[in-house]
Design a protein around this motif. Structure first.
Motif, PDB file in Angstrom:
ATOM      1  N   ASP A  87     -20.165  -8.016  -7.796  1.00  0.00           N
ATOM      2  CA  ASP A  87     -18.732  -7.763  -7.629  1.00  0.00           C
ATOM      3  C   ASP A  87     -18.216  -6.760  -8.656  1.00  0.00           C
ATOM      4  OD1 ASP A  87     -18.897  -9.571  -5.612  1.00  0.00           O
ATOM      5  OD2 ASP A  87     -17.988 -11.222  -6.720  1.00  0.00           O
ATOM      6  N   LYS A  88     -18.785  -6.809  -9.847  1.00  0.00           N
ATOM      7  CA  LYS A  88     -18.407  -5.819 -10.858  1.00  0.00           C
ATOM      8  C   LYS A  88     -18.770  -4.414 -10.380  1.00  0.00           C
ATOM      9  CE  LYS A  88     -18.996  -8.883 -14.856  1.00  0.00           C
ATOM     10  NZ  LYS A  88     -19.775  -9.128 -16.087  1.00  0.00           N
ATOM     11  N   VAL A  89     -19.964  -4.291  -9.821  1.00  0.00           N
ATOM     12  CA  VAL A  89     -20.419  -3.000  -9.312  1.00  0.00           C
ATOM     13  C   VAL A  89     -19.492  -2.511  -8.202  1.00  0.00           C
ATOM     14  CG1 VAL A  89     -22.240  -1.864  -7.984  1.00  0.00           C
ATOM     15  CG2 VAL A  89     -22.824  -3.243  -9.983  1.00  0.00           C
ATOM     16  N   PHE A  90     -19.112  -3.415  -7.294  1.00  0.00           N
ATOM     17  CA  PHE A  90     -18.232  -3.019  -6.192  1.00  0.00           C
ATOM     18  C   PHE A  90     -16.885  -2.528  -6.716  1.00  0.00           C
ATOM     19  CE2 PHE A  90     -14.894  -3.916  -3.073  1.00  0.00           C
ATOM     20  CZ  PHE A  90     -15.349  -3.164  -2.009  1.00  0.00           C
ATOM     21  N   LEU A  91     -16.315  -3.219  -7.687  1.00  0.00           N
ATOM     22  CA  LEU A  91     -15.012  -2.830  -8.217  1.00  0.00           C
ATOM     23  C   LEU A  91     -15.072  -1.489  -8.945  1.00  0.00           C
ATOM     24  CD1 LEU A  91     -13.636  -6.239  -9.520  1.00  0.00           C
ATOM     25  CD2 LEU A  91     -12.863  -4.948  -7.530  1.00  0.00           C
ATOM     26  N   VAL A  92     -16.148  -1.269  -9.694  1.00  0.00           N
ATOM     27  CA  VAL A  92     -16.303   0.012 -10.378  1.00  0.00           C
ATOM     28  C   VAL A  92     -16.426   1.128  -9.356  1.00  0.00           C
ATOM     29  CG1 VAL A  92     -17.804   1.402 -11.847  1.00  0.00           C
ATOM     30  CG2 VAL A  92     -17.303  -0.969 -12.468  1.00  0.00           C
ATOM     31  N   GLN A  93     -17.260   0.928  -8.329  1.00  0.00           N
ATOM     32  CA  GLN A  93     -17.445   1.949  -7.303  1.00  0.00           C
ATOM     33  C   GLN A  93     -16.160   2.186  -6.523  1.00  0.00           C
ATOM     34  OE1 GLN A  93     -22.206   1.855  -6.321  1.00  0.00           O
ATOM     35  NE2 GLN A  93     -20.867   0.661  -5.011  1.00  0.00           N
ATOM     36  N   THR A  94     -15.372   1.148  -6.325  1.00  0.00           N
ATOM     37  CA  THR A  94     -14.092   1.297  -5.639  1.00  0.00           C
ATOM     38  C   THR A  94     -13.185   2.252  -6.405  1.00  0.00           C
ATOM     39  OG1 THR A  94     -14.130  -0.881  -4.583  1.00  0.00           O
ATOM     40  CG2 THR A  94     -11.961   0.093  -4.971  1.00  0.00           C
ATOM     41  N   LYS A  95     -13.106   2.060  -7.711  1.00  0.00           N
ATOM     42  CA  LYS A  95     -12.268   2.938  -8.534  1.00  0.00           C
ATOM     43  C   LYS A  95     -12.786   4.376  -8.494  1.00  0.00           C
ATOM     44  CE  LYS A  95     -10.202   3.491 -13.094  1.00  0.00           C
ATOM     45  NZ  LYS A  95     -10.469   4.936 -13.150  1.00  0.00           N
ATOM     46  N   ILE A  97     -14.598   5.857  -6.143  1.00  0.00           N
ATOM     47  CA  ILE A  97     -14.375   6.436  -4.812  1.00  0.00           C
ATOM     48  C   ILE A  97     -12.926   6.887  -4.652  1.00  0.00           C
ATOM     49  CG2 ILE A  97     -14.211   5.834  -2.351  1.00  0.00           C
ATOM     50  CD1 ILE A  97     -16.793   4.181  -2.776  1.00  0.00           C
ATOM     51  N   LYS A  98     -11.992   6.081  -5.112  1.00  0.00           N
ATOM     52  CA  LYS A  98     -10.581   6.465  -5.022  1.00  0.00           C
ATOM     53  C   LYS A  98     -10.284   7.669  -5.915  1.00  0.00           C
ATOM     54  CE  LYS A  98      -8.499   2.090  -3.596  1.00  0.00           C
ATOM     55  NZ  LYS A  98      -7.497   1.040  -3.917  1.00  0.00           N
ATOM     56  N   ASP A  99     -10.911   7.705  -7.065  1.00  0.00           N
ATOM     57  CA  ASP A  99     -10.694   8.818  -7.992  1.00  0.00           C
ATOM     58  C   ASP A  99     -11.191  10.139  -7.408  1.00  0.00           C
ATOM     59  OD1 ASP A  99      -9.520   7.158  -9.833  1.00  0.00           O
ATOM     60  OD2 ASP A  99     -11.271   7.022 -11.153  1.00  0.00           O
ATOM     61  N   VAL A 100     -12.410  10.138  -6.854  1.00  0.00           N
ATOM     62  CA  VAL A 100     -12.953  11.401  -6.323  1.00  0.00           C
ATOM     63  C   VAL A 100     -12.193  11.825  -5.068  1.00  0.00           C
ATOM     64  CG1 VAL A 100     -15.238  11.018  -7.327  1.00  0.00           C
ATOM     65  CG2 VAL A 100     -14.793  10.281  -4.963  1.00  0.00           C
ATOM     66  N   ALA A 101     -11.747  10.850  -4.268  1.00  0.00           N
ATOM     67  CA  ALA A 101     -10.987  11.176  -3.059  1.00  0.00           C
ATOM     68  C   ALA A 101      -9.628  11.771  -3.407  1.00  0.00           C
ATOM     69  CB  ALA A 101     -10.810   9.933  -2.194  1.00  0.00           C
ATOM     70  N   ALA A 102      -9.048  11.317  -4.500  1.00  0.00           N
ATOM     71  CA  ALA A 102      -7.734  11.815  -4.920  1.00  0.00           C
ATOM     72  C   ALA A 102      -7.789  13.266  -5.389  1.00  0.00           C
ATOM     73  CB  ALA A 102      -7.170  10.927  -6.027  1.00  0.00           C
ATOM     74  N   LYS A 103      -8.980  13.751  -5.721  1.00  0.00           N
ATOM     75  CA  LYS A 103      -9.132  15.121  -6.212  1.00  0.00           C
ATOM     76  C   LYS A 103      -9.156  16.150  -5.082  1.00  0.00           C
ATOM     77  CE  LYS A 103     -11.650  13.732 -10.373  1.00  0.00           C
ATOM     78  NZ  LYS A 103     -12.954  13.802 -11.090  1.00  0.00           N
ATOM     79  N   GLY A 104      -9.413  15.687  -3.841  1.00  0.00           N
ATOM     80  CA  GLY A 104      -9.449  16.623  -2.719  1.00  0.00           C
ATOM     81  C   GLY A 104     -10.615  16.367  -1.794  1.00  0.00           C
ATOM     82  N   GLY A 105     -10.896  17.331  -0.936  1.00  0.00           N
ATOM     83  CA  GLY A 105     -11.925  17.169   0.075  1.00  0.00           C
ATOM     84  C   GLY A 105     -13.301  16.884  -0.500  1.00  0.00           C
ATOM     85  N   CYS A 106     -14.036  15.980   0.156  1.00  0.00           N
ATOM     86  CA  CYS A 106     -15.390  15.637  -0.249  1.00  0.00           C
ATOM     87  C   CYS A 106     -16.041  14.823   0.864  1.00  0.00           C
ATOM     88  CB  CYS A 106     -15.409  14.858  -1.565  1.00  0.00           C
ATOM     89  SG  CYS A 106     -14.527  13.277  -1.521  1.00  0.00           S
ATOM     90  N   VAL A 107     -17.337  14.615   0.742  1.00  0.00           N
ATOM     91  CA  VAL A 107     -18.081  13.750   1.659  1.00  0.00           C
ATOM     92  C   VAL A 107     -18.617  12.579   0.854  1.00  0.00           C
ATOM     93  CG1 VAL A 107     -20.076  13.546   3.195  1.00  0.00           C
ATOM     94  CG2 VAL A 107     -18.738  15.662   3.172  1.00  0.00           C
ATOM     95  N   ILE A 108     -18.364  11.354   1.329  1.00  0.00           N
ATOM     96  CA  ILE A 108     -18.823  10.147   0.650  1.00  0.00           C
ATOM     97  C   ILE A 108     -19.673   9.335   1.618  1.00  0.00           C
ATOM     98  CG2 ILE A 108     -18.162   8.059  -0.587  1.00  0.00           C
ATOM     99  CD1 ILE A 108     -15.461   9.366  -1.167  1.00  0.00           C
TER     100      ILE A 108
END
Length: 214
Positions: A87-95, A97-108
């Motif tokens: 669950d720790k890993v999921f929460l870190v990855q969630t943050k 993913i939101k951070d990189v998406a907020a920067k603009g276009g990308c593929v995840i």
């Protein structure tokens, strides 16, 4: 094109979804995130790289309880001391993913990115599938899996991804209504699949501009 669009790629094991995502990012000139998220997560969390590489994608009921009593936890990586490592890993990855998406276009690729970014309006969610024989061929010829083990490994990985998605996204993995575009890569090939997504993204961005102008 696609400078502001985030494309998430969910995929069946052996469908070539990761390769499609990588080629798509190159074609559109935007960042690509798969294993790259691990490096970012290591920097963000202080956990070792091995934790992210080896942790099993097994959901834990404790996370839902924690979120129910502390919904703000999803916006950071603090307050996780009592959570299981998954669950720790999921929460870190969630943050991340939101951070990189907020920067603009990308593929995840993967990691429930479509669910995590459900409140973002500039996201195109794609699911890649293929027929079993094509998946077996890719597993043996590209991944180096023995022919006798390929079918079993495909089923194991698909089940693992489905269970992970079901728990964290509260929905069924691979169901068409959860995605904007579903592609059978075995029917049209990797490069054509890339082009189909690129075309869809172009129409998507055009529609967003037209709606914004109204």
């Amino acid at each position: 094109m696609a400078k502001n669009t985030v494309i998430t790629i969910s995929r069946q094991f052996g469908s070539g979804g990761r390769l499609i995502g990588k080629k798509l990012a190159e074609k559109l000139g935007i960042p690509f995130y798969d294993k790259e998220l691990i490096e970012l997560a290591v920097e963000e969390s202080g956990f070792s790289k091995e934790v992210f590489e080896k942790v099993d994608e097994r959901a834990s009921s404790s996370l839902l309880y924690t979120l129910s009593v502390s919904p703000g936890l999803m916006h950071g990586v603090t307050g996780m001391a009592d959570l299981p490592i998954n669950d720790k890993v999921f929460l870190v990855q969630t943050k991340i993913i939101k951070d990189v998406a907020a920067k603009g276009g990308c593929v995840i690729v993967g990691r429930c990115a479509d669910y995590i970014l459900k409140e973002f309006h500039n996201v195109v969610n794609v699911f890649i599938r293929s027929n079993m024989q094509d998946r077996i061929d890719r597993c043996t010829n590209v991944y180096g899996i023995e022919m006798t083990n390929a079918n079993k490994e495909i089923q194991r990985m698909d089940k693992k991804r489905a269970n992970y998605y079901s728990f964290y996204a509260h929905s069924k993995w691979g169901v068409a209504e959860n995605y904007d575009l579903c592609i059978n890569s075995g029917r049209i090939g990797i490069d054509a699949s890339v082009q189909v997504i690129a075309d869809y993204v172009e129409y998507f961005e055009q529609a967003r501009k037209e709606n914004a102008a109204k």
